[in-house]
Write a protein that holds these residues in place. Structure first.
Motif, PDB file in Angstrom:
ATOM      1  N   GLY A 106       1.400  -1.135   0.212  1.00 53.72           N
ATOM      2  CA  GLY A 106      -0.029   0.067  -0.263  1.00 53.72           C
ATOM      3  C   GLY A 106       0.881   1.376   0.161  1.00 53.72           C
ATOM      4  O   GLY A 106       0.058   1.442   0.287  1.00 53.72           O
ATOM      5  N   ILE A 107       1.761   1.446   0.213  1.00 52.74           N
ATOM      6  CA  ILE A 107       2.928   2.764  -0.368  1.00 52.74           C
ATOM      7  C   ILE A 107       3.386   2.708  -1.747  1.00 52.74           C
ATOM      8  O   ILE A 107       4.746   1.420  -2.400  1.00 52.74           O
ATOM      9  N   ASP A 108       2.665   3.601  -2.577  1.00 52.56           N
ATOM     10  CA  ASP A 108       2.992   3.378  -3.865  1.00 52.56           C
ATOM     11  C   ASP A 108       3.571   4.642  -4.465  1.00 52.56           C
ATOM     12  O   ASP A 108       3.968   4.536  -5.757  1.00 52.56           O
ATOM     13  N   ASP A 109       3.986   5.037  -3.206  1.00 56.87           N
ATOM     14  CA  ASP A 109       4.830   6.777  -3.782  1.00 56.87           C
ATOM     15  C   ASP A 109       6.526   6.488  -3.405  1.00 56.87           C
ATOM     16  O   ASP A 109       6.899   5.907  -2.451  1.00 56.87           O
ATOM     17  N   MET A 110       7.309   5.865  -4.260  1.00 53.75           N
ATOM     18  CA  MET A 110       7.928   5.742  -3.980  1.00 53.75           C
ATOM     19  C   MET A 110       9.755   6.748  -4.639  1.00 53.75           C
ATOM     20  O   MET A 110       9.435   6.190  -6.104  1.00 53.75           O
ATOM     21  N   ARG A 111      10.400   7.268  -4.869  1.00 55.79           N
ATOM     22  CA  ARG A 111      10.678   8.419  -5.433  1.00 55.79           C
ATOM     23  C   ARG A 111      12.336   8.365  -5.031  1.00 55.79           C
ATOM     24  O   ARG A 111      12.899   7.374  -3.849  1.00 55.79           O
ATOM     25  N   VAL A 112      13.442   8.368  -5.914  1.00 52.16           N
ATOM     26  CA  VAL A 112      14.865   8.475  -5.666  1.00 52.16           C
ATOM     27  C   VAL A 112      15.196   9.758  -5.271  1.00 52.16           C
ATOM     28  O   VAL A 112      14.781  10.546  -6.243  1.00 52.16           O
ATOM     29  N   LEU A 113      16.742   9.532  -4.768  1.00 51.85           N
ATOM     30  CA  LEU A 113      16.745  10.941  -4.266  1.00 51.85           C
ATOM     31  C   LEU A 113      17.901  11.711  -4.739  1.00 51.85           C
ATOM     32  O   LEU A 113      18.328  10.489  -6.184  1.00 51.85           O
ATOM     33  N   ASP A 114      17.309  12.826  -5.802  1.00 53.31           N
ATOM     34  CA  ASP A 114      17.852  13.109  -6.908  1.00 53.31           C
ATOM     35  C   ASP A 114      19.035  14.523  -6.608  1.00 53.31           C
ATOM     36  O   ASP A 114      19.316  15.216  -7.428  1.00 53.31           O
ATOM     37  N   ALA A 115      19.297  14.921  -5.311  1.00 54.37           N
ATOM     38  CA  ALA A 115      20.540  15.358  -5.064  1.00 54.37           C
ATOM     39  C   ALA A 115      21.238  14.407  -3.835  1.00 54.37           C
ATOM     40  O   ALA A 115      20.814  14.096  -3.551  1.00 54.37           O
ATOM     41  N   ASP A 116      22.230  15.546  -4.130  1.00 53.21           N
ATOM     42  CA  ASP A 116      23.144  15.632  -2.613  1.00 53.21           C
ATOM     43  C   ASP A 116      23.164  15.644  -1.345  1.00 53.21           C
ATOM     44  O   ASP A 116      22.639  16.769  -1.208  1.00 53.21           O
TER      45      ASP A 116
END
Length: 300
Positions: free
Chosen positions: A268-278
């Motif tokens: 039920g956790i469908d908002d996964m994002r990749v960190l695009d900043a240091d």
């Protein structure tokens, strides 16, 4: 013009960014200033080196995210080192996992780091929670180190049973420059740097991608462990995301990344994002927040 400083202090290196008026003007790298890893004297020496490179003059607020900031005592030791060098600055010391959400520009959510080690940390409605981050002796489940260790253990178990080495065992031995899986035992104890083994987790992932059942089993266990870290934090905070992922295993290994996304969605956790900043820019953002809070306090 107000000057702020962000520090990201890991087990092997320290990153610093200096900003003036909210604009980054200098960046530098030095060896680790992690008190827990290198001791107070060496941590102070590395802080001196990196502050000389970015400039310590005029700094009004500094935030340091440190892998060793696990206890009030650990935070206090680092805070004292910074206060000696930046006597006019407001200082905040946090665990380095807190930098991930800040670097992503997210106030509420769950940060997941899976690289050499692993940890999850989250904030929601003013509450925070953390899971994992216990270090390689007690945890770091789902990390590159843990995956490589699992492959070595599997190979040595086959040796104990008198079975021929499987594809994964042979590949791991070859990656280490060894002639046989039997040599993995001494090799493991002779090479205690966690980064050495974390780099060899790519062997496990590559074989899993090629259909090797042993590699696939290790990847699936690692993904389940990472999802459990996220789930523990999310459940404690009643937070369903976003989940911001960082670290080489979660970001740079497509199989691990995609399986983690699928597993979290099933929960039920469908908002996964990749960190695009240091992450060090997260420290810079948290340092700026110190000034904002101070301004509000003065105006009140």
């Amino acid at each position: 013009m107000t000057t702020t400083l962000g520090l990201d202090i890991g087990g092997s290196k320290t990153m610093a960014v200096r900003a003036e008026g909210g604009v980054a003007v200098a960046e530098a790298r030095a060896g680790s200033a992690n008190v827990a890893s290198v001791g107070v004297h060496e941590a102070g020496r590395q802080l001196d080196a990196i502050l000389e490179r970015v400039g310590a003059y005029g700094v009004k607020a500094v935030c340091a995210g440190a892998a060793g900031a696990d206890t009030p005592e650990g935070c206090a030791r680092l805070r004292d080192l910074l206060a000696e060098r930046l006597p006019d600055a407001m200082i905040r010391v946090v665990h380095d996992s807190e930098l991930v959400l800040a670097a992503a520009g997210v106030d509420d959510g769950v940060a997941l780091i899976s690289g050499t080690g692993s940890v999850a940390w989250g904030r929601h409605d003013g509450r925070t929670a953390r899971a994992g981050g216990w270090g390689y002796l007690l945890g770091d489940q789902g990390s590159g180190y843990a995956m490589a260790r699992a492959a070595v253990c599997r190979a040595l178990a086959a040796v104990d049973r008198g079975e021929p080495a499987d594809r994964l065992g042979r590949a791991m031995a070859a990656e280490c420059g060894l002639r046989s899986t039997e040599q993995l035992l001494d090799h493991f104890y002779n090479h205690t740097d966690r980064r050495y083994w974390a780099r060899r987790a790519s062997v496990v992932v590559e074989l899993a991608e090629a259909g090797d059942s042993a590699g696939r089993a290790i990847v699936e266990e690692a993904v389940a462990d990472l999802a459990d870290l996220v789930g523990t934090v999310a459940d404690r905070l009643s937070c369903r995301g976003p989940v911001i992922v960082a670290g080489g295993m979660a970001v740079n290994q497509p199989l691990v990344h995609n399986e983690l996304r699928r597993t979290l969605a099933a929960r039920g956790i469908d908002d996964m994002r990749v960190l695009d900043a240091d992450p060090v820019h997260g420290a810079l953002r948290l340092a700026a927040q110190l000034l904002d809070r101070d301004a509000v306090a003065l105006s009140g």
